[in-house]
Scaffold this active site. Structure first.
Site, PDB file in Angstrom:
ATOM      1  N   GLY A  74       0.808  -1.210   0.000  1.00 11.56           N
ATOM      2  CA  GLY A  74       0.000   0.000   0.000  1.00 11.56           C
ATOM      3  C   GLY A  74       0.841   1.260   0.000  1.00 11.56           C
ATOM      4  O   GLY A  74       1.937   1.302   0.575  1.00 11.56           O
ATOM      5  N   TYR A  75       0.334   2.295  -0.669  1.00  8.11           N
ATOM      6  CA  TYR A  75       0.998   3.592  -0.740  1.00  8.11           C
ATOM      7  C   TYR A  75      -0.009   4.679  -0.381  1.00  8.11           C
ATOM      8  O   TYR A  75      -1.179   4.589  -0.738  1.00  8.11           O
ATOM      9  CB  TYR A  75       1.544   3.863  -2.147  1.00  8.11           C
ATOM     10  CG  TYR A  75       2.618   2.905  -2.597  1.00  8.11           C
ATOM     11  CD1 TYR A  75       3.963   3.226  -2.449  1.00  8.11           C
ATOM     12  CD2 TYR A  75       2.285   1.676  -3.156  1.00  8.11           C
ATOM     13  CE1 TYR A  75       4.948   2.338  -2.860  1.00  8.11           C
ATOM     14  CE2 TYR A  75       3.261   0.783  -3.564  1.00  8.11           C
ATOM     15  CZ  TYR A  75       4.595   1.126  -3.419  1.00  8.11           C
ATOM     16  OH  TYR A  75       5.572   0.248  -3.818  1.00  8.11           O
ATOM     17  N   GLY A  76       0.448   5.705   0.303  1.00  8.70           N
ATOM     18  CA  GLY A  76      -0.427   6.817   0.648  1.00  8.70           C
ATOM     19  C   GLY A  76       0.340   8.120   0.643  1.00  8.70           C
ATOM     20  O   GLY A  76       1.525   8.171   0.295  1.00  8.70           O
ATOM     21  N   ALA A  77      -0.340   9.191   1.042  1.00  9.08           N
ATOM     22  CA  ALA A  77       0.289  10.507   1.048  1.00  9.08           C
ATOM     23  C   ALA A  77       1.379  10.602   2.104  1.00  9.08           C
ATOM     24  O   ALA A  77       2.312  11.385   1.968  1.00  9.08           O
ATOM     25  CB  ALA A  77      -0.770  11.577   1.280  1.00  9.08           C
ATOM     26  N   PHE A  78       1.281   9.810   3.165  1.00 10.31           N
ATOM     27  CA  PHE A  78       2.193   9.969   4.292  1.00 10.31           C
ATOM     28  C   PHE A  78       2.996   8.711   4.616  1.00 10.31           C
ATOM     29  O   PHE A  78       3.653   8.658   5.638  1.00 10.31           O
ATOM     30  CB  PHE A  78       1.409  10.392   5.540  1.00 10.31           C
ATOM     31  CG  PHE A  78       0.609  11.646   5.342  1.00 10.31           C
ATOM     32  CD1 PHE A  78       1.218  12.850   5.021  1.00 10.31           C
ATOM     33  CD2 PHE A  78      -0.770  11.627   5.465  1.00 10.31           C
ATOM     34  CE1 PHE A  78       0.472  14.000   4.839  1.00 10.31           C
ATOM     35  CE2 PHE A  78      -1.526  12.775   5.295  1.00 10.31           C
ATOM     36  CZ  PHE A  78      -0.899  13.967   4.974  1.00 10.31           C
ATOM     37  N   VAL A  80       4.340   4.336   3.273  1.00 10.81           N
ATOM     38  CA  VAL A  80       4.299   3.133   2.450  1.00 10.81           C
ATOM     39  C   VAL A  80       4.156   1.949   3.395  1.00 10.81           C
ATOM     40  O   VAL A  80       4.763   1.926   4.462  1.00 10.81           O
ATOM     41  CB  VAL A  80       5.598   2.984   1.626  1.00 10.81           C
ATOM     42  CG1 VAL A  80       5.542   1.744   0.754  1.00 10.81           C
ATOM     43  CG2 VAL A  80       5.832   4.221   0.774  1.00 10.81           C
ATOM     44  N   VAL A  81       3.348   0.961   3.020  1.00 11.52           N
ATOM     45  CA  VAL A  81       3.125  -0.209   3.867  1.00 11.52           C
ATOM     46  C   VAL A  81       3.634  -1.458   3.157  1.00 11.52           C
ATOM     47  O   VAL A  81       3.317  -1.690   1.988  1.00 11.52           O
ATOM     48  CB  VAL A  81       1.639  -0.369   4.228  1.00 11.52           C
ATOM     49  CG1 VAL A  81       1.449  -1.572   5.146  1.00 11.52           C
ATOM     50  CG2 VAL A  81       1.100   0.896   4.896  1.00 11.52           C
ATOM     51  N   ASP A 193     -10.885  11.140   7.492  1.00 10.73           N
ATOM     52  CA  ASP A 193     -10.685  10.539   6.167  1.00 10.73           C
ATOM     53  C   ASP A 193     -11.283   9.133   6.125  1.00 10.73           C
ATOM     54  O   ASP A 193     -10.650   8.192   5.636  1.00 10.73           O
ATOM     55  CB  ASP A 193      -9.203  10.502   5.803  1.00 10.73           C
ATOM     56  CG  ASP A 193      -8.980  10.303   4.296  1.00 10.73           C
ATOM     57  OD1 ASP A 193      -9.932  10.526   3.522  1.00 10.73           O
ATOM     58  OD2 ASP A 193      -7.867   9.927   3.902  1.00 10.73           O
TER      59      ASP A 193
END
Length: 454
Positions: A74-78, A80-81, A193
């Site tokens: 997973g990737y997000g604005a804040f 990485v997983v 969110d």
């Protein structure tokens, strides 16, 4: 760049071999990894489990065959997983990498807040930190690594899949979302969110709320302005769309209402190209709101509503979402999708709605950790929907004035969290996945606002 082990050790001391997992104990720490087992029998999960095709590959817990490789999930604005193996017990866990934490004061404060929240949470439907990787010496401290439970998929993937969703699925998902949200709101926390992608799910239908990068403590002083750069547009409450400078926990309930409708209809309820179009779609369904419901709106948004034609409500179309849109379902949905945030139902009251009785029973019969079975039957907890034991304290933020100050506090916080816990872990620079890992990053940091968040 990922740190190469704790600052008190040399990088070359971290790993005896060339390979190994992405995380490992520091020099001198060895752990036995049990072969594990499939677990005993028990009551079958209800509703029916989701198919494995929707889920992340499972850990090979019997010790046979090739071990599952560490990989990004997973990737997000804040952050990485990654899915990795905990060498202390051989279990698959999620490793969240928070890169470039100390670029500016706003970023520092946000990450520190999220880190403290992840360590604060104690609830089955809210993702929390299992561990934090050992930091290097403070001069080399630039990234944070948090270990959490590894979930198989998220609700967005479930909704867009061909997997049939029965009324049982919808009720047990909605029950868990509201159960977790009641806990967060009782701690004074706004998620800000809530969306299907931030609701993690396992194939047994257990759900956890995740991603607290935008979360903050509810501001009780209405004169204090709060940021409007929150909530993915499709799930954004009308008060935020209309420029309200102050909002409360009702914004999360609106998001849950949108998700409830999406579970029923298998499509996004309000899917617009812009915030103005989003507001227009909302008024198409709910009708033109009264002036009292727009008390906190900015003048431009209020004028946009008033100069348009008067719209009657068309809530009856909600019954056409699917055959699962029963009278009870639509009644609860309408209580969540009220234009006026002061009249919107709370998480606590929503949990008491008759529609969720079956979801509560199914969850506590065979899915929860708070109830248990004995030979004579099921022993149920005294509190099906617990609240937080105390409010989350963010008073420390007022004294944060420099990046270096926050850096020292975060470093000390992580070190203190590890006291008396399991042996520490650090990044293994010799693992096969290391080069890919250090290149993986969050969405471009320039897209993240550097303005003071509230």
């Amino acid at each position: 760049m990922a740190f190469q082990g704790p600052g008190r050790s040399l990088p070359g001391q971290l790993c005896a071999g060339v390979f190994g997992g992405l995380i490992q104990p520091p020099l001198g720490q060895k752990f036995y990894c049990p072969n594990g087992g499939s677990g005993g029998g028990g009551v079958p999960a209800v509703p029916s489990p989701l198919p494995q095709a929707l889920s992340a590959p499972q850990c090979n817990g019997d010790g046979r065959g090739e071990p599952e490789p560490d990989r990004p999930i997973g990737y997000g604005a804040f952050g990485v997983v990654w899915s990795v193996t905990d060498p202390r017990d051989g279990k698959r866990v999620a490793l969240k990498k928070m890169p470039n934490v100390f670029q500016n004061l706003v970023s520092c404060k946000r990450v520190f807040r999220e880190l403290k929240m992840l360590c604060f949470f104690k609830h089955d439907n809210v993702l929390s930190a299992l561990d934090i990787l050992q930091p290097p010496q403070i001069d080399c401290f630039e990234e944070i690594y948090v270990i959490t439970e590894l979930m198989q998929t998220d609700l967005h993937k479930v909704i867009v899949s061909p997997q049939p969703l029965s009324s049982d699925h919808i009720k047990v998902f909605l029950y868990q979302i509201l159960r977790g949200l009641k806990y967060l709101h009782s701690a004074g926390i706004l998620h800000r969110d809530i969306k299907p992608g931030n609701l993690l799910v396992n194939s047994n239908c257990v759900l956890k709320i995740c991603d607290f990068g935008l979360a903050r403590v509810e501001e009780l002083d209405e004169s204090q302005h709060m940021t409007q750069e929150v909530v993915t547009q499709y799930y954004r409450a009308p008060e935020i769309l209309m420029g309200s400078r102050h909002y409360r926990s009702a914004i999360d309930i609106w998001s849950v209402g949108c998700i409830f409708a999406e579970l029923l209809g298998r499509r996004i309820l309000f899917q617009a190209q812009s915030p103005i179009q989003q507001l227009d779609l909302i008024t198409d369904l709910l009708g033109t709101p009264p002036l009292t419901a727009m008390r906190s709106a900015c003048e431009g948004a209020r004028a946009h509503i008033l100069r348009g034609p008067h719209k009657p409500p068309s809530l009856s179309v909600l019954y056409m979402l699917s055959g699962e849109a029963t009278h009870e379902a639509v009644h609860l949905l309408c209580r969540m999708l009220l234009f006026d945030p002061l009249k919107r139902i709370s998480a606590k009251d929503a949990l008491a709605h008759p529609y969720l009785e079956e979801g509560r029973l199914r969850y506590h019969t065979c899915m929860c950790h708070c109830c248990y079975s004995v030979s004579s039957g099921r022993v149920y907890t005294a509190d099906f929907e617990p609240t937080a034991t105390n409010r989350f304290d963010d008073s420390y933020e007022k004294s944060l004035t420099s990046v270096w100050q926050v850096k020292e506090l975060v470093h000390r916080f992580i070190t203190d969290q590890q006291q008396g816990k399991r042996p520490p872990l650090c990044i293994n620079p010799h693992s096969a996945a290391f080069k890919t890992f250090i290149r993986s990053t969050a969405w471009h940091s320039s897209k993240v606002s550097k303005k003071e968040e509230r």
